[in-house]
Scaffold this active site. Structure first.
Site, PDB file in Angstrom:
ATOM      1  N   LYS A  46      -7.980 -11.279   1.359  1.00 16.35           N
ATOM      2  CA  LYS A  46      -7.300 -10.054   0.952  1.00 16.35           C
ATOM      3  C   LYS A  46      -8.019  -8.860   1.587  1.00 16.35           C
ATOM      4  O   LYS A  46      -9.252  -8.841   1.662  1.00 16.35           O
ATOM      5  CB  LYS A  46      -7.336  -9.925  -0.581  1.00 16.35           C
ATOM      6  CG  LYS A  46      -6.935  -8.566  -1.132  1.00 16.35           C
ATOM      7  CD  LYS A  46      -5.462  -8.256  -0.939  1.00 16.35           C
ATOM      8  CE  LYS A  46      -5.089  -6.846  -1.420  1.00 16.35           C
ATOM      9  NZ  LYS A  46      -3.747  -6.444  -0.986  1.00 16.35           N
ATOM     10  N   CYS A 131      -2.016  -0.225   5.471  1.00 19.17           N
ATOM     11  CA  CYS A 131      -1.635  -0.386   4.059  1.00 19.17           C
ATOM     12  C   CYS A 131      -0.749   0.788   3.646  1.00 19.17           C
ATOM     13  O   CYS A 131      -1.160   1.938   3.751  1.00 19.17           O
ATOM     14  CB  CYS A 131      -2.858  -0.451   3.147  1.00 19.17           C
ATOM     15  SG  CYS A 131      -2.321  -0.442   1.404  1.00 19.17           S
TER      16      CYS A 131
HETATM   17  O1  HRO Z   1      -2.523  -4.049  -1.407  1.00 18.51           O
HETATM   18  C1  HRO Z   1      -1.434  -3.616  -0.990  1.00 18.51           C
HETATM   19  O2  HRO Z   1      -0.728  -2.853  -1.653  1.00 18.51           O
HETATM   20  C2  HRO Z   1      -0.940  -3.923   0.352  1.00 18.51           C
HETATM   21  C3  HRO Z   1      -1.701  -3.841   1.479  1.00 18.51           C
HETATM   22 CL1  HRO Z   1      -3.379  -3.550   1.441  1.00 18.51          CL
HETATM   23  C4  HRO Z   1      -1.103  -4.029   2.741  1.00 18.51           C
HETATM   24  O3  HRO Z   1      -1.726  -3.938   3.807  1.00 18.51           O
HETATM   25  N1  HRO Z   1       0.223  -4.277   2.781  1.00 18.51           N
HETATM   26  C5  HRO Z   1       0.975  -4.367   1.669  1.00 18.51           C
HETATM   27  O4  HRO Z   1       2.186  -4.608   1.756  1.00 18.51           O
HETATM   28  N2  HRO Z   1       0.370  -4.206   0.449  1.00 18.51           N
END
Ligand code: HRO
Length: 312
Positions: A46, A131
């Protein structure tokens, strides 16, 4: 003979081109181990921040008939947790480990990458420049000059091969501008295309309401919604950056979409929404379907069709 799904890149061989998209089945050690123990060819963590984060308020993920919307907000156990995992990881097991980092500012990214560099581990960082879900933090991938500056510093901080996770682009001028920037960085070995399509809005007609809580319902789209955009980004970046590897991500739910990504030029293929919905059994199923499709078409290996998409 059964078609060979192995792929050799970054000096490593994966028995399958498929692995998890960062964000799905990779927040805890148990989830990461489940991916490693599945038919996936690699594992990615993650996206992490320097310190642990709870993420955004729930509900923050919803599935729809065409895919998913999420605004998780980077919930993660913090860089140290994933660094410890990377230190303990069984690299001899033949499944490369990618460590996704998503610092809340450039300095945080540099701090994490320097520590990772000093640890001298055979894993590969994927720096998340895209993100869409941290309120008030725009996606660096959409600020091309800012991304170039960040990559200068990142290349200095991390003296070995690394990759970046890009947002989707929607205009040929942007493909060309981004590729010209990325091509300047020799150690940038791979780009993962695409992150979710940011800030979509899904509406529940019965409830006359949004389906996730953060950002008044805005969130990143995945699944069927994003497949053609993902394929366009994979094909364009593979074409414009012949010295880099492209990892396809977006809309893979069967062997057919995996085949499409590879035909468009992807070296490896990540699975996000489908993995979230189905669990790690998705890898064996998609691989079997990809093998069957290759057999039908007479392909013995991925090299025989990678990047060979025809135009009319
Ligand atoms: O954690 C998120 O909300 C998230 C991330 Cl880091 C990302 O790079 N892409 C996404 O769709 N959600």
């Amino acid at each position: 003979m059964s078609p060979d799904l192995s792929v050799t890149w970054l000096g490593q061989t994966m028995q399958s081109p498929l692995y998890n998209a960062s964000g799905v089945m990779c927040r805890s050690e148990d989830e990461l181990d489940a991916v490693r123990g599945s038919a996936a060819g690699a594992v990615i963590t993650k996206s992490c921040t320097r310190l642990p984060r709870e993420g955004n308020p729930e509900p923050r993920y919803a599935s729809t008939s065409l895919g998913s919307i999420n605004s998780m907000g980077l919930p993660n156990a913090g860089f140290r947790y994933y660094l410890d995992y990377a230190r303990r990881y069984d690299y001899a097991g033949g499944k490369p480990l990618f460590v996704s980092v998503a610092g809340l500012c450039l300095d945080d990214n540099l701090t994490m990458l320097r520590v990772l560099a000093e640890a001298v581990l055979p894993c590969f960082p994927e720096v998340n420049l895209s993100c869409p879900n941290v309120p008030g933090k725009p996606q660096l991938g959409y600020d091309i000059a800012g991304m170039a500056e960040a990559l200068e510093a990142i290349s200095e901080a991390y003296p070995r091969p690394f990759g970046v996770k890009l947002p989707p682009y929607f205009d040929p001028v942007h493909f060309a501008e981004v590729a010209a920037v990325l091509n300047r960085f020799e150690r940038l070995a791979f780009v993962t295309c695409i992150n979710s399509i940011g800030n979509g809005l899904v509406i529940d007609v019965d409830a006359e309401a949004v389906v996730i809580k953060p950002k008044a319902g805005l969130g990143g789209l995945g699944g069927d919604y994003v497949l053609p955009t993902a394929l366009a980004n994979v094909r364009e970046f593979a074409r414009l950056m012949p010295a880099k590897q492209v990892v396809g991500c977006g809309g893979v739910k069967s062997g057919r979409e995996a085949f499409m990504h590879i035909l468009a030029g992807a070296r490896a293929v990540q699975v996000g929404t489908c993995l979230y919905e189905e669990g790690v059994g998705a890898f064996a199923r998609i691989e079997a379907e990809l093998r069957a499709l290759m057999q039908e078409k007479g392909y013995a290996s991925l090299d025989e069709f990678r990047g060979k998409l025809k135009t009319l």
